[in-house]
Design a protein around this motif. Structure first.
Motif, PDB file in Angstrom:
ATOM      1  N   ASN A 551       0.911  -1.096   0.002  1.00 45.29           N
ATOM      2  CA  ASN A 551      -0.217  -0.218   0.070  1.00 45.29           C
ATOM      3  C   ASN A 551       0.962   0.966   0.261  1.00 45.29           C
ATOM      4  O   ASN A 551       2.078   1.276   0.419  1.00 45.29           O
ATOM      5  CB  ASN A 551      -0.544   0.097   1.780  1.00 45.29           C
ATOM      6  N   VAL A 552       0.127   2.428  -0.752  1.00 42.74           N
ATOM      7  CA  VAL A 552       1.300   3.903  -0.700  1.00 42.74           C
ATOM      8  C   VAL A 552       0.437   4.834  -0.507  1.00 42.74           C
ATOM      9  O   VAL A 552      -0.483   4.114  -1.397  1.00 42.74           O
ATOM     10  CB  VAL A 552       2.025   3.553  -2.238  1.00 42.74           C
ATOM     11  N   VAL A 553       0.375   5.884  -0.221  1.00 40.66           N
ATOM     12  CA  VAL A 553      -0.526   6.376   1.199  1.00 40.66           C
ATOM     13  C   VAL A 553       0.252   7.987   1.001  1.00 40.66           C
ATOM     14  O   VAL A 553       1.463   7.979   1.773  1.00 40.66           O
ATOM     15  CB  VAL A 553      -1.026   6.091   1.791  1.00 40.66           C
ATOM     16  N   THR A 554      -0.634   8.997   0.039  1.00 43.23           N
ATOM     17  CA  THR A 554       0.380   9.819   0.006  1.00 43.23           C
ATOM     18  C   THR A 554      -0.275  11.566   0.266  1.00 43.23           C
ATOM     19  O   THR A 554      -1.566  11.008   0.412  1.00 43.23           O
ATOM     20  CB  THR A 554       0.750  10.218  -1.194  1.00 43.23           C
ATOM     21  N   ILE A 555      -0.014  11.600   1.210  1.00 43.16           N
ATOM     22  CA  ILE A 555      -0.427  12.880   2.010  1.00 43.16           C
ATOM     23  C   ILE A 555       0.325  13.684   1.258  1.00 43.16           C
ATOM     24  O   ILE A 555       1.513  14.247   1.276  1.00 43.16           O
ATOM     25  CB  ILE A 555      -0.094  13.015   3.445  1.00 43.16           C
ATOM     26  N   THR A 556      -0.397  15.042   0.499  1.00 47.03           N
ATOM     27  CA  THR A 556      -0.026  16.242  -0.367  1.00 47.03           C
ATOM     28  C   THR A 556      -0.199  17.645   0.992  1.00 47.03           C
ATOM     29  O   THR A 556      -1.667  17.917   0.911  1.00 47.03           O
ATOM     30  CB  THR A 556       0.217  16.667  -1.484  1.00 47.03           C
TER      31      THR A 556
END
Length: 561
Positions: A551-556
């Protein structure tokens, strides 16, 4: 002797009426000066000024028998007469919210007529374009003038008469359009024009036994009295139809919510059917009325609070939306207040607040008790068959306690104001890793961030979001592993990426989060992902869930590095 007395009395009444009209008009100009700048006020003051010129010049003229002086006084009367109609039309246009027509070439041509007329009147000895055959007569012992009006003179009279008629029609239209609110004022002004109109017609057409006398200046006395009633006895310039027209452009009756229009003096001048029902307005004659009288709260207080409560035992709560109303020149002429019923939302919020408090306190305390007793049972029993249920109770208790603690941590942070500051990303991630090692001593947590990298974020909310994401990865993996990196996007914003080596997060977990709602048929089992989403939303950041051998979770984050 009797005839002389009668003639003297008629002459005195005639002169007195003319002088009274002039003096009364001067007084009205003085009174209306306080409204200078209001819609139509300047035009009406100018109209009254022309009226003063007509009345006072003619009052003096009737007492002057020297031909040259008498002729010049007659010229002044003509000048005032030529200006009265066009100026009155300008007032009606601006007052009824049609001020854009005042700035057109057509209205400019109308104003050109009295301008030229003024020049002709003041230069009358050098031409015969205005009148010819000027002759002085003495009706009732007064100085009257008999002459032949020329086409230019008739044109000036026709233009001022027509312009005044247009102004009256505009005011009548206002009466029909807006009901009782402006009825008295508009009716008084419209009626007031009848008297000078009769005087002009009888004078121009030479009707009556004394054509050398102009009745119009004397008939301006009842005209002045009606104007005084309209502008002093009522609220002509306290509120005006400009606000109404601006409200119409904003679709007053198109909304299902209660709505009312206010003028610049914070008076309600119009409201839709929903607002009438809400506030018990049964008659247009109740308007205009101060906002505080109608609603029970001043407009400024309503706008500052953002909501009001209306009603008694069955009161409703309304959110308040205020929009300025402007005319075609972007001048503020009032405002539009829309009330949105949020009673159910407020009740739901109150219920959620109570439930949240119960969960944060009662559930945590009760689960601690349950876990403690389960531990005692497990330690005291020798039957393996009973140990398994005890272990299950302990595991469930720990899971619920973890949920309560996470919700409590988020709630504690959320209750304070958003605090965006410069944060050293490397230090924040190092502290985060050390804290997670307490719960996962065997875990591997890789950090990828350049030393000294500064990001702008709310440290508490960002820590909660990243902590829950990393913990989710460690908790669901056969070998607890997670990585956290901080980098810069192409547009210069900070990007925090959390990865693991687990199976893809179940779509049942993500679907309600992406939809922003939980339903009975579609709900997730992990509050951690909800807390992550709430934290990210509170910061104004973006979040994206992906998969690439984990899983790859990105917060920008919203701010640039």
């Amino acid at each position: 002797m009797f005839r002389l007395v009668v003639f003297g009395l008629v002459a005195a009444v005639f002169v007195f009426a003319t002088l009274a009209a002039g003096v009364g008009t001067v007084g009205l100009v003085w009174y209306l000066d306080r409204h200078r700048g209001s819609a139509g006020a300047n035009w009406f003051i100018a109209t009254l000024t022309a009226q003063v010129l007509v009345t006072l010049s003619y009052a003096v003229a009737m007492l002057v028998s020297q031909p040259t002086a008498r002729a010049y006084l007659e010229a002044l009367t003509w000048t005032g007469l030529a200006w009265m109609g066009p100026l009155f039309m300008g007032f009606a246009l601006e007052y009824t919210g049609r001020e854009r027509f005042v700035h057109t070439y057509g209205f400019g041509l109308i104003l050109l007529v009295p301008t030229v007329m003024t020049g002709l009147a003041l230069t009358h000895p050098y031409h015969g374009l205005l009148w010819q055959g000027f002759e002085l007569l003495s009706p009732f012992g007064l100085s009257g003038a008999l002459y032949t009006i020329q086409p230019c003179g008739y044109l000036a009279v026709a233009v001022t008469f027509a312009a005044a008629a247009v102004g009256v029609l505009l005011l009548v239209e206002t009466t029909l359009a807006y009901g009782a609110l402006y009825r008295r004022e508009a009716a008084a002004i419209a009626l007031s024009t009848v008297f000078p109109a009769i005087g002009i017609v009888t004078w121009v057409l030479r009707i009556g036994p004394y054509p050398e006398l102009n009745l119009m200046p004397a008939l301006l006395l009842p005209h002045s009295l009606l104007d005084t009633y309209a502008f002093v006895g009522t609220h002509m310039f306290e509120t005006n139809p400009t606000t109404q027209r601006a409200a119409e452009r904003s679709a007053l009756d198109d909304l299902e919510d209660p709505l009312f229009a206010v003028d610049t003096e914070q008076q309600v001048v119009n409201l839709n059917d929903r607002a009438e029902t809400l506030f018990g307005v049964t008659d247009d004659g109740q308007l205009p009325t101060p906002v505080e009288t109608l609603v029970g709260t001043p407009l400024d207080v309503m706008r500052e609070a953002g909501e009001i409560t209306v009603g008694g035992t069955e009161s409703r709560i309304f959110a308040v939306s205020y929009t300025e109303l402007t005319d075609t020149h972007d001048t503020v002429v009032g405002g539009l207040v829309v009330l949105y019923d949020v009673t159910e939302e407020r009740q739901q919020k109150q219920q959620l607040t109570v439930l949240n408090r119960v969960l944060r306190h009662n559930m945590r305390n009760e689960m601690t008790v349950i876990k403690g007793h389960a531990n005692l049972l497990r330690d005291e029993i020798d039957d393996e068959r009973l140990e398994l249920p005890a272990e299950a109770i302990i595991d469930s208790s720990e899971s619920l306690l973890s949920i309560a603690e996470k919700a409590q941590d988020f709630d504690r942070i959320k209750r304070r104001d958003l605090r965006v500051v410069e944060v050293d990303a490397a230090d924040l991630l190092a502290d985060l890793r050390e804290e997670l090692f307490d719960g996962f001593p065997e875990a591997t947590i890789d950090l990828d961030v350049r030393a000294g990298t500064q990001i702008r974020a709310d440290p508490g909310l960002l820590t909660v979001a990243l902590s829950n994401l990393v913990e989710n990865g460690l908790d669901h993996g056969d070998e607890p592993y997670a990585s956290v990196s901080v980098s810069q996007t192409q547009d210069g914003r900070a990007e925090c990426v959390v990865t693991d080596r687990n199976e893809r997060i179940n779509e049942a977990e993500l679907a309600p989060i992406r939809a922003g709602d939980e339903t009975q048929l579609e709900h997730g089992s992990s509050i951690g992902l909800w807390i992550v989403t709430w934290s990210v939303t509170a910061m104004g950041a973006d979040i994206d869930f992906g998969y690439d051998d984990g899983n790859v979770v990105t917060i920008t984050l919203p701010d640039r590095i």
